[in-house]
Design a protein around this motif. Structure first.
Motif, short mmCIF file in Angstrom:
data_model
loop_
_atom_site.label_atom_id
_atom_site.label_comp_id
_atom_site.label_asym_id
_atom_site.label_seq_id
_atom_site.Cartn_x
_atom_site.Cartn_y
_atom_site.Cartn_z
N ARG B 35 0.83 -1.20 0.00
CA ARG B 35 0.00 0.00 0.00
C ARG B 35 0.87 1.26 0.00
N LEU B 36 1.93 1.20 0.78
CA LEU B 36 2.85 2.34 0.86
C LEU B 36 3.50 2.61 -0.50
N ARG B 37 3.86 1.53 -1.15
CA ARG B 37 4.49 1.66 -2.48
C ARG B 37 3.51 2.32 -3.45
N ASP B 38 2.27 1.87 -3.44
CA ASP B 38 1.28 2.44 -4.36
C ASP B 38 0.98 3.90 -4.03
N SER B 39 0.95 4.21 -2.72
CA SER B 39 0.70 5.61 -2.33
C SER B 39 1.86 6.49 -2.76
N GLY B 40 3.07 5.99 -2.62
CA GLY B 40 4.26 6.74 -3.01
C GLY B 40 4.29 7.07 -4.47
N ARG B 41 3.68 6.17 -5.27
CA ARG B 41 3.65 6.43 -6.72
C ARG B 41 2.74 7.60 -7.05
N ARG B 42 1.74 7.80 -6.20
CA ARG B 42 0.78 8.89 -6.47
C ARG B 42 1.39 10.24 -6.08
N SER B 43 1.67 10.42 -4.80
CA SER B 43 2.25 11.69 -4.36
C SER B 43 2.76 11.54 -2.93
N LEU B 44 3.52 12.54 -2.51
CA LEU B 44 4.03 12.54 -1.14
C LEU B 44 2.88 12.71 -0.16
N LEU B 45 1.91 13.52 -0.58
CA LEU B 45 0.75 13.76 0.28
C LEU B 45 -0.03 12.46 0.51
N ALA B 46 -0.14 11.67 -0.55
CA ALA B 46 -0.84 10.39 -0.43
C ALA B 46 -0.11 9.47 0.54
N THR B 47 1.23 9.55 0.53
CA THR B 47 2.01 8.72 1.45
C THR B 47 1.73 9.12 2.90
N PHE B 48 1.72 10.44 3.15
CA PHE B 48 1.43 10.91 4.50
C PHE B 48 0.02 10.52 4.93
N ALA B 49 -0.91 10.67 4.00
CA ALA B 49 -2.30 10.34 4.30
C ALA B 49 -2.42 8.85 4.64
N PHE B 50 -1.69 8.04 3.89
CA PHE B 50 -1.75 6.61 4.16
C PHE B 50 -1.15 6.29 5.52
N TRP B 51 -0.03 6.94 5.83
CA TRP B 51 0.61 6.69 7.13
C TRP B 51 -0.36 7.04 8.26
N ALA B 52 -1.03 8.18 8.11
CA ALA B 52 -1.97 8.62 9.16
C ALA B 52 -3.09 7.60 9.34
N SER B 53 -3.65 7.16 8.20
CA SER B 53 -4.76 6.21 8.31
C SER B 53 -4.27 4.85 8.82
N ALA B 54 -3.03 4.49 8.43
CA ALA B 54 -2.48 3.21 8.90
C ALA B 54 -2.26 3.23 10.41
N LEU B 55 -1.86 4.38 10.92
CA LEU B 55 -1.64 4.49 12.36
C LEU B 55 -2.95 4.36 13.13
N VAL B 56 -3.97 5.07 12.64
CA VAL B 56 -5.28 4.99 13.29
C VAL B 56 -5.79 3.55 13.24
N ASP B 57 -5.64 2.94 12.07
CA ASP B 57 -6.09 1.55 11.89
C ASP B 57 -5.34 0.62 12.84
N LEU B 58 -4.04 0.83 12.94
CA LEU B 58 -3.21 -0.05 13.77
C LEU B 58 -3.57 0.09 15.25
N LEU B 59 -3.67 1.34 15.70
CA LEU B 59 -3.93 1.55 17.12
C LEU B 59 -5.31 1.05 17.52
N SER B 60 -6.31 1.34 16.68
CA SER B 60 -7.67 0.92 17.05
C SER B 60 -7.80 -0.60 17.02
N SER B 61 -7.22 -1.23 15.99
CA SER B 61 -7.36 -2.69 15.91
C SER B 61 -6.50 -3.39 16.96
N ALA B 62 -5.34 -2.78 17.29
CA ALA B 62 -4.50 -3.39 18.33
C ALA B 62 -5.20 -3.32 19.68
N TRP B 63 -5.83 -2.20 19.93
CA TRP B 63 -6.57 -2.05 21.18
C TRP B 63 -7.68 -3.11 21.26
N ALA B 64 -8.46 -3.20 20.18
CA ALA B 64 -9.57 -4.16 20.17
C ALA B 64 -9.04 -5.59 20.32
#
Lengths: 119, 362
Positions: B35-64
């Motif tokens: 996913r990171l690779r595909d986001s990087g192909r689009r733009s730097l902003l997409a990479t940051f956006a993916f990182w942010a969403s991945a963090l939220v996803d990771l923390l919420s699912s890890a908690w659960a």
């Protein structure tokens, strides 16, 4: 291997992530990232599932027998051989169909109340 | 860059339960990498956006996932009653009425946060709360952040959280006590001012507070193991009450009658020593109970050798008897605490298999 649920209706309604994953697997077995992409594709980007939610859902679906892991591994030349592929079980297909029927019934209610655009 | 991101993501996967990580960790990393690779192909902003969403996803699912992997144990009336009794013994044994309330509230908050099994979240909340722009709070926040990191590394199995969380909190005890005393005479005075180390009262107080932290370990470990995490919270909460200085029977009685206060204090040392072994007996841990009883009895003997010297503020002096007694007491306190910790860890590790079996069958 799978722990089939005794009653399909007991599993409804499905969690959105689970339902989307089941839909993504209806056309055949997929690995995790392919499931993510497929969901994004058929929801036109409205639904994006992260790796955490995806594999947490996959774990639950394996436990309830909705999906199973495919024994086949991809050709190392074509794909990363560490990838695991998942496919629907018969039970999973029945539950998906039941969820679709449930949503269809809901849609009809909405249609009857004039809430569906184009009616 | 992508490799670095993947390594960071893999590191963050430690927030998930061990079993989940073993089963799905590699798959998650593969999905993240793609996913990171595909986001990087689009733009730097997409990479940051993916990182942010991945963090939220990771923390919420890890908690659960953590919550699901470690459902709250059934406390039951018996467990609550036992833990209340344990809390009362700690309450009666209180010896300090002039300590800093916030410091001890913080001390209690760390094992509590761990007990609630959301270490990262709870510690973040505690850290933010304490990171108020006040020097003393900032000091506490620093120690929480540092020891919170230690906690996250140490605690690999959430079932041992109450137990292992008290290890860093013991260290925190010492750091905070040094800091509180040091801040009263200027930041850093505790370490830089040699006068600090010449005051026996400071040494004694640090030892005393560390001993209380170890007492928490001794009482809370079997409570958490056999009677549920919630049961272990009761003595921790009661610790915060008595450390606030508003409920100290020995102290208040001592105000009316010093001799009676002294007697209550000496007698009240017994329950905390007898209580932890009693908790183990119903579970067939006879040898463990005897071992803990012997260790704590040894500590009691050496602690009560000089109660008058310890109590009398005017008697503080670096004379030979004082140094010897303090050294012996310190040695036994640390030794008995360390041995008790090792013993409980052993009991815990032995009991894991049975716990897993019962969980699977259920």
């Amino acid at each position: 291997m799978s722990n089939l649920h005794p009653n399909t209706n007991d599993m409804l309604p499905l969690k959105p992530a689970v339902f989307h994953i089941l839909l993504a697997l209806t056309d055949g077995e997929q690995h995790g990232y392919a499931i993510m992409l497929e969901i994004e594709r058929f929801t036109h980007g409205q639904m994006k599932i992260g790796p955490g939610t995806l594999y947490r859902s996959i774990k639950q679906m394996l436990e309830t027998g909705l999906i199973e892991e495919s024994d086949e591994r991809p050709d190392p030349q074509l794909d990363d051989e560490r990838r695991r592929y998942y496919r629907l079980t018969d039970s999973g297909r029945r539950v998906t169909q039941a969820e679709v029927n449930r949503l269809q019934a809901l849609l009809q209610v909405a249609q009857g109340r004039g809430l569906v655009e184009g009616n | 860059m992508r490799d670095f991101s993947t390594r960071v993501y893999r590191l963050l996967l430690r927030l998930y339960p061990v079993e989940f990580r073993r089963e799905y960790g590699d798959q998650m990393v593969l999905a993240f990498r793609d996913r990171l690779r595909d986001s990087g192909r689009r733009s730097l902003l997409a990479t940051f956006a993916f990182w942010a969403s991945a963090l939220v996803d990771l923390l919420s699912s890890a908690w659960a996932e953590q919550r699901e992997a470690n459902p709250a144990q059934q406390t039951g009336v018996f467990g609550v009653a036992l833990s209340t009794l344990a809390g009362l013994t700690l309450l009666i044994d209180s010896r300090t009425s002039d300590v800093d309330y916030l410091a001890y509230l913080l001390l209690v908050s760390l094992p509590m946060a761990a007990s609630l099994r959301f270490p990262a979240w709870s510690l973040a909340i505690v850290s933010i709360f304490l990171a108020l722009p006040l020097a003393i709070f900032a000091y506490f926040a620093g120690s929480v952040v540092i020891l919170g990191g230690v906690l996250l590394v140490l605690v690999r199995n959430p079932r041992f959280m109450v137990f292992r969380a008290t290890l860093p909190s013991s260290m925190q005890h010492i750091i905070i006590s040094m800091g509180v005393i040091g801040l009263t005479g200027g930041v850093g005075a505790a370490l830089l001012d040699t006068e600090f180390w010449r005051l026996p009262e400071h040494w004694w107080r640090m030892m005393q507070w560390s001993g209380m932290a170890l007492l928490l370990v001794i009482v809370c470990a079997p409570l958490a193991r056999y009677y549920g995490t919630r049961a272990a919270l009761v003595p921790l909460l009661m610790m915060s009450v008595f450390y606030s200085g508003i409920a100290d029977p020995a102290y208040f009685l001592g105000v009316i009658n010093p001799a009676a206060g002294e007697a209550v204090w000496i007698v009240s040392m017994l329950p905390p020593i007898v209580f932890p072994p009693l908790l183990l007996l119903p579970h067939g841990k006879v040898r463990g109970a005897i071992g803990v009883l012997i260790l704590w009895s040894l500590m009691l003997i050496f602690c009560t050798m000089t109660p008058t010297l310890v109590r009398a503020d005017t008697a503080w002096a670096w004379d030979a008897p004082f140094v010897v007694v303090r050294a012996v007491e310190a040695g036994h306190l640390l030794l008995s605490g360390a041995l008790a910790l090792i013993w409980y860890d052993h009991l815990e590790s032995k009991s894991v298999t049975g716990w897993h079996k019962s969980k699977t069958i259920a």
